[in-house]
Design a protein around this motif. Structure first.
Motif, mmCIF file in Angstrom:
data_model
loop_
_atom_site.group_PDB
_atom_site.id
_atom_site.type_symbol
_atom_site.label_atom_id
_atom_site.label_comp_id
_atom_site.label_asym_id
_atom_site.label_seq_id
_atom_site.Cartn_x
_atom_site.Cartn_y
_atom_site.Cartn_z
ATOM 1 N N LEU A 295 7.415 3.080 5.053
ATOM 2 C CA LEU A 295 6.691 3.846 6.242
ATOM 3 C C LEU A 295 5.296 3.582 6.483
ATOM 4 C CD1 LEU A 295 7.251 5.118 8.897
ATOM 5 C CD2 LEU A 295 7.046 7.329 7.646
ATOM 6 N N ALA A 296 4.640 3.933 5.071
ATOM 7 C CA ALA A 296 3.152 3.660 5.147
ATOM 8 C C ALA A 296 2.710 2.254 5.327
ATOM 9 C CB ALA A 296 2.674 4.151 3.624
ATOM 10 N N GLY B 218 1.957 13.003 -2.044
ATOM 11 C CA GLY B 218 2.893 12.355 -0.956
ATOM 12 C C GLY B 218 2.046 11.354 -0.276
ATOM 13 N N SER B 219 0.874 11.178 -0.415
ATOM 14 C CA SER B 219 0.122 9.821 0.204
ATOM 15 C C SER B 219 0.523 8.602 -0.455
ATOM 16 C CB SER B 219 -1.304 10.259 0.023
ATOM 17 O OG SER B 219 -1.694 11.410 0.871
ATOM 18 N N VAL C 130 -2.790 5.752 2.976
ATOM 19 C CA VAL C 130 -2.145 6.330 4.196
ATOM 20 C C VAL C 130 -1.714 7.947 3.752
ATOM 21 C CG1 VAL C 130 -0.175 6.368 5.794
ATOM 22 C CG2 VAL C 130 -0.982 4.412 4.660
ATOM 23 N N THR C 131 -2.039 8.984 4.844
ATOM 24 C CA THR C 131 -1.781 10.242 4.454
ATOM 25 C C THR C 131 -0.590 10.752 5.692
ATOM 26 O OG1 THR C 131 -3.520 11.331 5.903
ATOM 27 C CG2 THR C 131 -3.909 10.932 3.499
ATOM 28 N N THR C 132 -0.229 11.763 5.912
ATOM 29 C CA THR C 132 0.687 12.293 7.198
ATOM 30 C C THR C 132 -0.176 11.986 8.277
ATOM 31 O OG1 THR C 132 0.083 14.506 6.836
ATOM 32 C CG2 THR C 132 1.997 13.728 5.624
ATOM 33 N N THR C 133 -1.496 12.193 8.343
ATOM 34 C CA THR C 133 -2.311 12.194 9.639
ATOM 35 C C THR C 133 -3.174 11.031 9.658
ATOM 36 O OG1 THR C 133 -3.967 13.447 8.473
ATOM 37 C CG2 THR C 133 -2.111 14.744 9.811
ATOM 38 N N SER C 134 -3.355 10.395 8.803
ATOM 39 C CA SER C 134 -4.324 9.186 8.814
ATOM 40 C C SER C 134 -4.105 7.844 7.986
ATOM 41 C CB SER C 134 -5.876 9.577 8.591
ATOM 42 O OG SER C 134 -5.819 9.803 7.031
#
Length: 119
Positions: free
Chosen positions: A46-47, A72-73, A95-99
């Motif tokens: 996904l990332a 989790g990033s 990549v994080t959940t928001t950026s």
């Protein structure tokens, strides 16, 4: 004869208990590791899709050293083509959940590289 049956029953119960304990301590962690690995692979995929969408030519994306950190990033390196169709060289991404952060080659501070190497 009855004593042999009782002894056999007690032995089979004890043995099944030992096998259960063995499976719990040796089998369960391997199962958990396999599930975590599969979840990690999904996060990485996904990332990588998110990072590729940030590139000029998303279909040219090449990835290496992708990994999931403790938060989790996902971080790693990406290579993609420029407007002339030439690969620009691998750059760090984070990549994080928001950026989504992809380091620019000329940046003074390469945030994604710092984040990846400190994990």
């Amino acid at each position: 004869m009855k004593e042999k049956k009782i002894l056999l029953l007690v032995a089979s119960i004890a043995l099944s208990g030992c096998l259960g304990i063995f499976a719990y301590f040796f089998g369960w962690p391997l199962y958990q590791e396999a599930v975590a690995s599969k979840e990690g692979e999904k996060k990485i995929a996904l990332a990588q899709e998110k990072v590729a969408s940030e590139l000029l030519d998303p279909s040219s994306a090449q990835f290496r050293e992708s990994k999931v950190d403790f938060s989790g990033s996902v971080c790693g390196q990406v290579n993609g083509k420029n407007a002339y169709g030439a690969y620009v060289g691998f750059r760090w991404f984070y990549v994080t959940t928001t950026s989504v952060t992809v380091d620019h080659p000329d940046a003074a501070i390469k945030l994604a590289e710092v984040m990846c190497k400190n994990k």
